[in-house]
Design a protein around this motif. Structure first.
Motif, PDB file in Angstrom:
ATOM      1  N   ASN A 122      39.226  55.196  16.051  1.00 53.38           N
ATOM      2  CA  ASN A 122      38.561  54.065  16.688  1.00 53.38           C
ATOM      3  C   ASN A 122      39.202  53.746  18.040  1.00 53.38           C
ATOM      4  O   ASN A 122      38.513  53.437  19.015  1.00 53.38           O
ATOM      5  CB  ASN A 122      38.637  52.845  15.774  1.00 53.38           C
ATOM      6  N   GLN A 126      37.479  53.910  21.709  1.00 59.36           N
ATOM      7  CA  GLN A 126      37.377  52.669  22.481  1.00 59.36           C
ATOM      8  C   GLN A 126      37.373  52.940  23.987  1.00 59.36           C
ATOM      9  O   GLN A 126      36.540  52.412  24.731  1.00 59.36           O
ATOM     10  CB  GLN A 126      38.554  51.748  22.136  1.00 59.36           C
ATOM     11  N   SER A 244      41.096  46.822  20.784  1.00 57.25           N
ATOM     12  CA  SER A 244      40.571  47.767  19.798  1.00 57.25           C
ATOM     13  C   SER A 244      40.811  47.182  18.421  1.00 57.25           C
ATOM     14  O   SER A 244      41.954  46.856  18.065  1.00 57.25           O
ATOM     15  CB  SER A 244      41.265  49.124  19.926  1.00 57.25           C
ATOM     16  N   VAL A 246      39.469  47.785  14.298  1.00 56.15           N
ATOM     17  CA  VAL A 246      38.766  48.784  13.519  1.00 56.15           C
ATOM     18  C   VAL A 246      37.640  48.203  12.668  1.00 56.15           C
ATOM     19  O   VAL A 246      36.867  48.945  12.058  1.00 56.15           O
ATOM     20  CB  VAL A 246      39.787  49.556  12.638  1.00 56.15           C
ATOM     21  N   VAL A 249      32.800  49.678  14.822  1.00 58.12           N
ATOM     22  CA  VAL A 249      32.798  50.889  15.643  1.00 58.12           C
ATOM     23  C   VAL A 249      32.658  50.456  17.100  1.00 58.12           C
ATOM     24  O   VAL A 249      31.869  49.564  17.413  1.00 58.12           O
ATOM     25  CB  VAL A 249      31.634  51.818  15.240  1.00 58.12           C
ATOM     26  N   ARG A 259      30.231  53.131  10.141  1.00 61.10           N
ATOM     27  CA  ARG A 259      31.623  53.078   9.710  1.00 61.10           C
ATOM     28  C   ARG A 259      31.913  54.127   8.638  1.00 61.10           C
ATOM     29  O   ARG A 259      33.015  54.676   8.566  1.00 61.10           O
ATOM     30  CB  ARG A 259      31.957  51.664   9.234  1.00 61.10           C
ATOM     31  N   ARG A 262      32.493  57.315  10.443  1.00 61.09           N
ATOM     32  CA  ARG A 262      33.820  57.293  11.080  1.00 61.09           C
ATOM     33  C   ARG A 262      34.910  57.577  10.054  1.00 61.09           C
ATOM     34  O   ARG A 262      35.847  58.355  10.313  1.00 61.09           O
ATOM     35  CB  ARG A 262      34.046  55.933  11.749  1.00 61.09           C
TER      36      ARG A 262
END
Length: 316
Positions: A122, A126, A244, A246, A249, A259, A262
């Motif tokens: 993540n 970013q 950032s 988590v 997304v 998610r 991810r």
């Protein structure tokens, strides 16, 4: 590591299944803030773990790194090893959307690092590094180290992980990473990722970012209010600080990645055997109260810990 606030819930009508926990892990940064009652009230709802019981500050049953085996539920799932954002419990009642199968070849203990790998992914999404970029990661804890292992596969001109602890630097160096003391960090970085959770680390991030560079702030400070040195480098060199977290997304990928996707990518990244080195201790699940007190204090264990595992198997 900050918790996955707002993680996808199961859809209505899904059949429940039971997961027998085989291991869980402590995410030291966030869980010690929770253990010591340092979650700011105004973000308490946002920072709740997906399956926690109770409300901040206490009593609360917390945690979000667990693996186990499905032992009751749909026939297709029985015997499946799964990772979930689940607290430190011996069993969990979940729906299939709450967990993700663990790929073959990844041990239960290594699978616990899926949360750290997902956070690192993540972070890299970013503010994505470009070909030939100079990238620094400040803080060699579980999140910083996991992010560095992911970033080491990218075609960067320079990747440095900046860490004050010489023992951690030695560990990171043994994994093929360039680990340096803060005073030895290279400057003129395109991207600096800050994961140390300290004022000094954030100040150093602003110093080594190049003109028009970006600092990605991935630390969560709880109720601490760090002083940020904006008078020197920030305005004069047109730096950017971006958050950032988590729980969502990042905007650049949010329209194309769920998610769950991810997390699947993070689990796949754990085929890198170097992740095993981030597991720095193992205890039986009964040691959790003692362990949290130790990790929340200035102890040798707290200093040495990256990822500490709790075993739930018989005899542990």
């Amino acid at each position: 590591m900050t918790p996955h606030a707002g993680t996808d819930a199961g859809t209505g009508g899904e059949q429940m299944m039971r997961v027998r926990t085989t291991a869980s892990a402590v995410s030291k940064g966030t869980e010690t803030l929770v253990h010591t009652g340092r979650v700011p009230p105004r973000v308490a709802e946002l920072m709740a773990a997906p399956h926690q019981l109770g409300d901040f500050p206490h009593p609360v049953s917390y945690g979000y790194l667990a693996v186990g085996i499905v032992d009751e539920g749909p026939a297709a799932w029985i015997g499946t090893r799964v990772f979930g954002l689940l607290p430190h419990h011996s069993h969990h009642l979940v729906v299939p959307d709450d967990v993700h199968p663990i790929p073959e070849g990844i041990s239960d203990h290594r699978a616990l690092l899926a949360g750290a790998a997902e956070t690192g992914l993540n972070i890299l999404w970013q503010s994505p590094p470009h070909y030939g970029d100079r990238v620094a990661i400040i803080g060699g804890g579980m999140i910083g180290a996991a992010t560095a292992l992911l970033a080491s596969h990218l075609p960067l001109e320079r990747l440095e992980i900046i860490e004050t602890n010489p023992d951690r630097r030695a560990l990171l160096t043994s994994l093929g990473l360039t680990a340096l003391a803060p005073e030895d960090a290279g400057d003129d970085c395109d991207i600096v990722i800050h994961t140390s959770g300290s004022e000094a680390g954030l100040a150093r991030a602003l110093e080594i970012a190049g003109d028009d560079g970006t600092v990605v702030e991935a630390s969560w400070y709880g109720d601490t209010e760090p002083q940020v040195a904006l008078g020197a480098d920030f305005h004069a060199r047109r730096l950017s600080i971006v958050a950032s977290q988590v729980g969502q997304v990042p905007a650049g990928h949010r329209a194309r990645r769920t998610r769950s996707e991810r997390l699947g990518a993070a689990l796949s990244a754990l085929h890198d055997d170097r992740f095993d080195a981030l597991i720095t201790g193992t205890s039986g699940w009964q040691d959790l109260p003692w362990l949290m007190d130790e990790l929340s204090s200035d102890t040798a264990l707290a200093t040495a810990t990256l990822c500490h595992v709790l075993d739930y198997e018989e005899g542990s």
